[in-house]
Design a protein around this motif. Structure first.
Motif, PDB file in Angstrom:
ATOM      1  N   ARG A   1     -32.300  -3.602   8.269  1.00 28.63           N
ATOM      2  CA  ARG A   1     -31.913  -4.808   7.523  1.00 28.63           C
ATOM      3  C   ARG A   1     -32.889  -5.967   7.691  1.00 28.63           C
ATOM      4  O   ARG A   1     -33.278  -6.605   6.738  1.00 28.63           O
ATOM      5  N   TYR A   2     -33.238  -6.249   8.939  1.00 24.32           N
ATOM      6  CA  TYR A   2     -34.056  -7.429   9.210  1.00 24.32           C
ATOM      7  C   TYR A   2     -35.505  -7.076   9.529  1.00 24.32           C
ATOM      8  O   TYR A   2     -36.308  -7.954   9.808  1.00 24.32           O
TER       9      TYR A   2
ATOM     10  N   LEU B   1     -38.679 -22.983  16.012  1.00 24.93           N
ATOM     11  CA  LEU B   1     -38.111 -24.164  15.371  1.00 24.93           C
ATOM     12  C   LEU B   1     -36.619 -23.920  15.132  1.00 24.93           C
ATOM     13  O   LEU B   1     -36.228 -23.256  14.172  1.00 24.93           O
TER      14      LEU B   1
ATOM     15  N   SER C   1     -28.822 -16.477   9.522  1.00 24.85           N
ATOM     16  CA  SER C   1     -28.489 -15.088   9.855  1.00 24.85           C
ATOM     17  C   SER C   1     -29.002 -14.111   8.804  1.00 24.85           C
ATOM     18  O   SER C   1     -28.894 -12.905   8.974  1.00 24.85           O
ATOM     19  N   GLN C   2     -29.562 -14.602   7.716  1.00 25.90           N
ATOM     20  CA  GLN C   2     -30.083 -13.702   6.686  1.00 25.90           C
ATOM     21  C   GLN C   2     -31.599 -13.571   6.739  1.00 25.90           C
ATOM     22  O   GLN C   2     -32.187 -12.766   6.011  1.00 25.90           O
TER      23      GLN C   2
ATOM     24  N   PHE D   1     -39.618  -9.940   6.860  1.00 27.42           N
ATOM     25  CA  PHE D   1     -40.398 -10.150   5.640  1.00 27.42           C
ATOM     26  C   PHE D   1     -40.541 -11.642   5.327  1.00 27.42           C
ATOM     27  O   PHE D   1     -41.569 -12.099   4.853  1.00 27.42           O
ATOM     28  N   ASP D   2     -39.510 -12.411   5.607  1.00 23.33           N
ATOM     29  CA  ASP D   2     -39.596 -13.869   5.467  1.00 23.33           C
ATOM     30  C   ASP D   2     -40.500 -14.469   6.536  1.00 23.33           C
ATOM     31  O   ASP D   2     -41.367 -15.289   6.252  1.00 23.33           O
TER      32      ASP D   2
ATOM     33  N   ALA E   1     -41.939 -19.533  10.958  1.00 21.22           N
ATOM     34  CA  ALA E   1     -41.090 -20.379  11.792  1.00 21.22           C
ATOM     35  C   ALA E   1     -39.811 -19.600  12.060  1.00 21.22           C
ATOM     36  O   ALA E   1     -39.406 -18.770  11.240  1.00 21.22           O
TER      37      ALA E   1
ATOM     38  N   ALA F   1     -28.472  -6.673  13.162  1.00 23.52           N
ATOM     39  CA  ALA F   1     -27.288  -6.138  12.478  1.00 23.52           C
ATOM     40  C   ALA F   1     -26.519  -5.208  13.397  1.00 23.52           C
ATOM     41  O   ALA F   1     -25.293  -5.093  13.300  1.00 23.52           O
ATOM     42  N   ASP F   2     -27.216  -4.541  14.289  1.00 27.11           N
ATOM     43  CA  ASP F   2     -26.580  -3.644  15.263  1.00 27.11           C
ATOM     44  C   ASP F   2     -26.125  -4.367  16.519  1.00 27.11           C
ATOM     45  O   ASP F   2     -25.249  -3.859  17.227  1.00 27.11           O
TER      46      ASP F   2
END
Lengths: 281, 281, 281, 281
Positions: free
Chosen positions: C109-110, C148, C154-155, C159-160, C166, C238-239
């Motif tokens: 997920r992340y 920061l 939490s999303q 990739f972000d 940051a 997520a886990d």
């Protein structure tokens, strides 16, 4: 209708930089700036930038020295809107749209209409009348997107909001614009002062091009549609940000106000089944 | 029901590497692998990896030399499903879910249920019966998402598909899973062979945990629900990819087939208002 | 090394729901829970969920009545880590990885390692030694991503973060994991208590599988690597979320602490050119 | 320098609609359209749209009847560029930028410079000379982003490309623009015909505003910088798409060509350490 508008902003410059503000009431055939005052404390020479299209009145100034900057803008505005009967007005085909309107069909930073094409057409494509079509999608936004301060930031776009379904006025406007463009209806961002907006702040909504007019829509329903003082229009908030900051200058605080300087204000909202749109110009 | 399944795949290794395939029919209490054959040409020693949870039967082999690799898998499968009456079955509250099911409530790579929370609850949250709830969202996917080969790629996720509304079976499954999880219904990816799937290919659909059973749903409606041979389940396609490739090995071609080795196949699909779900185990 | 850990959390239930907490120190061959106490106020019967893989010790309880819930966990932990000499340890080829490690090569997920493949290989692909490779990418994260508070939510995913540069400890860990997996090095999320973490909070870092061991890395450098008490590992947050909330239950406040119950703590960090990794098990 | 350019395009209209093409060579003080011919087969009356800013020469026509549409554009162009010495030219501070240039600092649909702020400044922020700065980031794109036909689509943006590191000329341009704007250097999309481009196609690159001039950069290095015939500039491909299609009209095929109608063409590329930029106007 006459309004008194007021905005004060506080910044701290940690290094030299430049600020471009977009808080002046626009001058249009239907919106007269009766009087206005713009002050910077400490005094800095500011330059008003003339937009070719008359979309905004930017003020730019260089911050040469670190320190606090206090900005105050006050103005008395006399503006008028017109009610446009749109019950029988069909969609304007693309080959009849004015050249300078075409750009508002394109996707933009916060309004990725290209990504919302199927969704918009699945949801609203079968509604024939364009005023009805936009009213319906605006109602859908109002009913499904939760107004939630702090849930989004300056990078949030319509593509996010259509799924995450939370945001502030800017997000509501971006989603409305993106859906319109995906339906081949030109749409643009509108930022302004709004009487009776609670809590008081700058407001954002949007205009859709229907029947040869820019018709105002506000999916937040936070202010009457006839209570607006236009600051700027643009493709989205990237064009019409309240402030663009260059350099290490931090925002501290802001106060915005819009009061009636007239009598007899009758709030106007679109009602279900209504056929009259509001247009400012 | 007996099925003969067939898969052949061609790869070209440009450098040494490793392939992990996920094409073997699963062995479960209700699915017997009557016979099967797996061949690699040229011969390479392959290792079957035993999954702790019995979710898949991976085959791994090292490709030491560049060149073409031809893979053929054939099997005769005898499996059974059961029909589960779900008309009066309520949602299982989270505090009663089995421990090993809880993980299927979490968001995963292609199923960002956390981002779809408001949308899912706005659209389907008011439906009480969980089988009805999932059936309704599956119908919504079927009616709104266009099956369009080549419109998506291996990075496309449910967050994309819910807005872009085009994709292939894998995208339909991911969206179904994400919506279920956002509604606090555990859901997992299901990949398999499907009789009568046209065009023939590996298929993907999903299972939702209702009434203590994993109930099968297929938002594509491309194959009867009782025509499936299970290969694997997992959180999403990241767990149950047909092939994982490590190294510079390129995919060339694939052929998949699933034929009936029995008589009297009566296709089964969920019908509007139906209350019976299908469960494989 | 002995540590006393403490966590207190306050929730308000506005409706019935379920809470699953992940705050208990893990029991492993090298980590002994000498004593612990878990209290819920008001009293609610809580159930400890046994993870098949021993990855975590979840506690689940139903909140039947609206109101405040106060949670306190205290424990004395005795744990040990080992130093692993990795200067000459080569990368484990995929065909030699243990089956239960393979899953930590998949995107999650992340940690969308599939999207970071070219970037990771362009930046770090030419480094041969895997400990050196991971150390280098961890240093890159430390040097380029700004810690920061409040910049992410939490999303937010790797990739972000790889672009926005940051985040908080969780984002640093996700980016490290995603880069490792994109480089075909298995990696997993690690959450725990950390002595000398300032400000005190739960901590997140990650483990990479090198030389047959799970080696700990922390791109934040906010706590010594030998100051950790493991709570859980998993694919990503997520886990291994500290809390999973089902129902309308809101988080109010939290306090976390980790103190030394031993003498002679010598902080250990990886140094440039170092060849020894830390492994907890 | 004289060039003969040629473009032919084939569309099939399945329903009535509108096409807006952006394939005409621009007329500028330094680019003369010596002769040109635009034909539609079957004959349809087409309208040239005059852009207020002189950024493009759109042609719009209504497709009233279903069927095939064949478009051919040929032109002889005589244009000139100038070499600008930029070795000692400092960055233009924002408060000195012309008003009509400011818009090219804003993020746009495909160039989310707001999201690349930290990355751009971490990577290139310490380079003082702006020509050197942009040259360096362009070289970084060339060295790290793989030119890979079919790897991206019309929705791919700079935020994707900076991480996924694959794309076509349009993606290279968007990434260059986004990085420049993140560094407070105005940048805009440039689309044109390019001599010696292989395979022949429309080309896209970008211009950065340095020393009061729009300097051309091409991160693909697929064509000499002095081989370009300008079609349009804009914020990004949303402003300067080759074709905008409204209605169910499908694209079939395209051929593009650009040949030299002069002698003595000496290809010009920026070289490492060079200080001269190319400007078309």
């Amino acid at each position: 209708m006459k309004f008194d508008v007021y905005a004060s902003m506080l910044y701290t410059a940690n290094s030299p930089g430049t600020l471009i503000l977009n808080i002046h009431a626009l001058r249009t055939p239907n919106q007269t700036v009766v009087s206005e005052m713009f002050t910077l404390e400490p005094y800095i020479k500011a330059e008003e930038l003339v937009s070719i299209h008359g979309e905004n009145r930017l003020v730019r100034f260089e911050v040469a020295n670190p320190g606090e900057i206090s900005i105050v803008y006050t103005a008395r505005i006399d503006n008028a809107y017109k009610l446009v009967e749109l019950g029988d007005v069909p969609e304007t085909p693309v080959h009849q749209l004015p050249t300078d309107v075409l750009t508002y069909l394109n996707p933009s930073r916060y309004c990725q209409s290209d990504k919302l094409f199927r969704l918009a057409n699945n949801m609203f494509g079968n509604i024939e009348n364009p005023f009805q079509k936009v009213s319906t999608l605006v109602d859908w936004i109002y009913n499904n997107v939760q107004y939630l301060s702090g849930s989004t930031n300056s990078q949030t776009s319509a593509f996010d909001t259509v799924t995450e379904q939370a945001g502030v006025c800017r997000d509501f406007a971006h989603l409305g614009i993106a859906l319109c463009r995906a339906l081949t209806i030109p749409a643009r961002y509108f930022t302004g002062y709004a009487y009776k907006l609670f809590p008081a702040d700058f407001h954002a909504c949007f205009e859709a091009y229907i029947g040869g007019e820019w018709i105002l829509f506000d999916a937040t329903r936070l202010a009457p549609l006839n209570s607006m003082v236009k600051i700027a229009t643009g493709r989205d908030a990237a064009d019409a940000a309240i402030a663009n900051i260059f350099g290490d200058i931090s925002f501290n605080a802001m106060q915005v106000n819009c009061t009636l300087a007239d009598e007899n204000f009758v709030p106007f909202y679109y009602l279900p089944g209504g056929t009259q749109g509001i247009s400012y110009l």
